[in-house]
Design an enzyme around this catalytic site. Structure first.
Site, PDB file in Angstrom:
ATOM      1  N   SER A  81       0.815  -1.205   0.000  1.00 32.25           N
ATOM      2  CA  SER A  81       0.000   0.000   0.000  1.00 32.25           C
ATOM      3  C   SER A  81       0.856   1.266   0.000  1.00 32.25           C
ATOM      4  O   SER A  81       0.365   2.342  -0.307  1.00 32.25           O
ATOM      5  CB  SER A  81      -0.915   0.001   1.228  1.00 32.25           C
ATOM      6  OG  SER A  81      -0.136  -0.026   2.398  1.00 32.25           O
ATOM      7  N   LYS A 106       4.004   9.971   3.938  1.00 38.06           N
ATOM      8  CA  LYS A 106       4.177  10.955   2.867  1.00 38.06           C
ATOM      9  C   LYS A 106       5.127  12.063   3.320  1.00 38.06           C
ATOM     10  O   LYS A 106       5.287  12.319   4.513  1.00 38.06           O
ATOM     11  CB  LYS A 106       2.826  11.606   2.513  1.00 38.06           C
ATOM     12  CG  LYS A 106       1.836  10.699   1.808  1.00 38.06           C
ATOM     13  CD  LYS A 106       2.172  10.542   0.343  1.00 38.06           C
ATOM     14  CE  LYS A 106       1.036   9.870  -0.436  1.00 38.06           C
ATOM     15  NZ  LYS A 106       0.429   8.726   0.246  1.00 38.06           N
TER      16      LYS A 106
END
Lengths: 214, 214
Positions: B133, B172
DNA sequence: TAATTTTCAGAACATTAGTGCGAATACAGA
DNA sequence: TCTGTATTCGCACTAATGTTCTGAAAATTA
């Protein structure tokens, strides 16, 4: 192990400190003074007890012939230093340790890795990745690639391979299928490529990738 | 440093071996025999040279008062053990160390990392990635993500953030732009996304990624 | 408490181990 | 070759250091 007397604990920790400080063991008289003990024979006596209890090694007739028994609980992680040989970038020639280079690594930076990864550290080296050319191997700019000079690479392992016809070098998962060799990116969303086996030269096996973003 | 004579090199490596073997330094006469030297004074003489050259510490009038000068090349890296708290997978709730959890880490596996990375190791933990993922962060299945509980994350650093409205957690690069927060994948070929800052919760800072392919 | 074991004192003693020194070599440069 | 420096040789010397012994004090045990 047997329980130790107050005095024996004092002696033990004194020895530890002393070695830590001086890098050589204390003499009996050092211990005597350091622990405020009245007689050398008392020290000697207690050293014998400590030896019996397994906390200490003692070599008789040898001055300062003491050493602490490595406590098995206190895990000592061995690290092995491997040289950072250079950078790897798209298309650029691939730095490889040469036999004569191994003997003189004084110039190169060293990186410490847990021994579990490097084994003896023999033939293991690191390269810094420059550029995004290996993005499909999930490796990006600045990453550190730990490699091992490999005579052979098993199927599925990641390796640095040279594609002779292109004269390019990449990191790919390696699958030998007889006359053909399949190279598969780590990113499974990207398709694999197949080459004639003679066209492929395996340079090194990739052991690990280290990405640090301090 | 000055270059050493043949004999001095022999002596030096003998001392090293001896200490390695016995955990205490050799006497001058040990060296004499071990290196086939004719006289104790020759040994003493060369030990003085070695001391001058900085390869050796010598304490006079102390038997076996020798220690090797820690070679600056042979860096001794301290490692700090950090706990592997669990796995991180797409969508799944994100494991975080809780205050009371810290005190009892006995159950969790420990991973040793160079101190340079972990600092004191406080608030640092590791998670194993399950699934693909996070492929757009260049992180794949099996990777180990080293995280640090962070009060704040500076722009550009990679962090584990929760997007409240989706109730998803991803890794991120983090850019705070006032009322808005931009999240950028490590893979620069993929576009960034922007959110309302209230919608973003920073959980931890990503310190490093470790991918091992034994 | 008496018997027994462990630990301590102190000093003499025996080795181990570092040092000093004059003379002999080896070595490098003028 | 001469010459000064570096290194080596033995050996004696001294300091450092481990060992031992006798007896006593202290701690344990019965």
């Amino acid at each position: 192990m047997k329980k130790l007397s107050e005095k024996q604990l004092t002696i033990l920790s004194f020895i530890e400190e002393f070695i830590d400080e001086n890098d050589y063991p204390p003499s009996i008289r050092d211990i005597q003074n350091g622990c405020d003990i009245s007689s050398t024979s008392v020290v000697s006596y207690n050293l014998d007890r400590l030896k019996e209890s397994g906390y200490l090694n003692r070599h008789s007739e040898v001055s300062r012939g003491l050493s602490l028994q490595r406590d098995s609980v206190e895990v000592e992680i061995d690290t092995v230093a491997v040289p950072l040989l250079g950078t790897i970038a798209a298309g650029a020639p691939f730095p490889m340790p040469e036999n004569d280079t191994w003997s003189d690594l004084s110039g190169s930076e060293l990186i410490d890795l847990p021994q579990a990864i490097t084994g003896t550290g023999e033939g293991v080296y690191a390269l810094k990745v420059r550029g995004e050319s290996m993005i499909d191997a999930l490796i990006s700019d600045g990453d550190l690639v730990i490699m091992e000079q490999a005579a052979s690479v098993r199927n599925g392992q990641m390796a640095a391979v040279r594609i002779k016809s292109d004269n390019t070098t990449t990191l790919k998962h390696f699958y030998s299928e007889g006359p053909r060799t399949r190279l598969e990116p780590a990113n499974s969303q990207i398709a694999a490529m197949t080459f004639r086996s003679e066209d492929i030269e395996v340079l090194s096996r990739v052991v690990a990738v280290w990405r640090y973003m301090g």
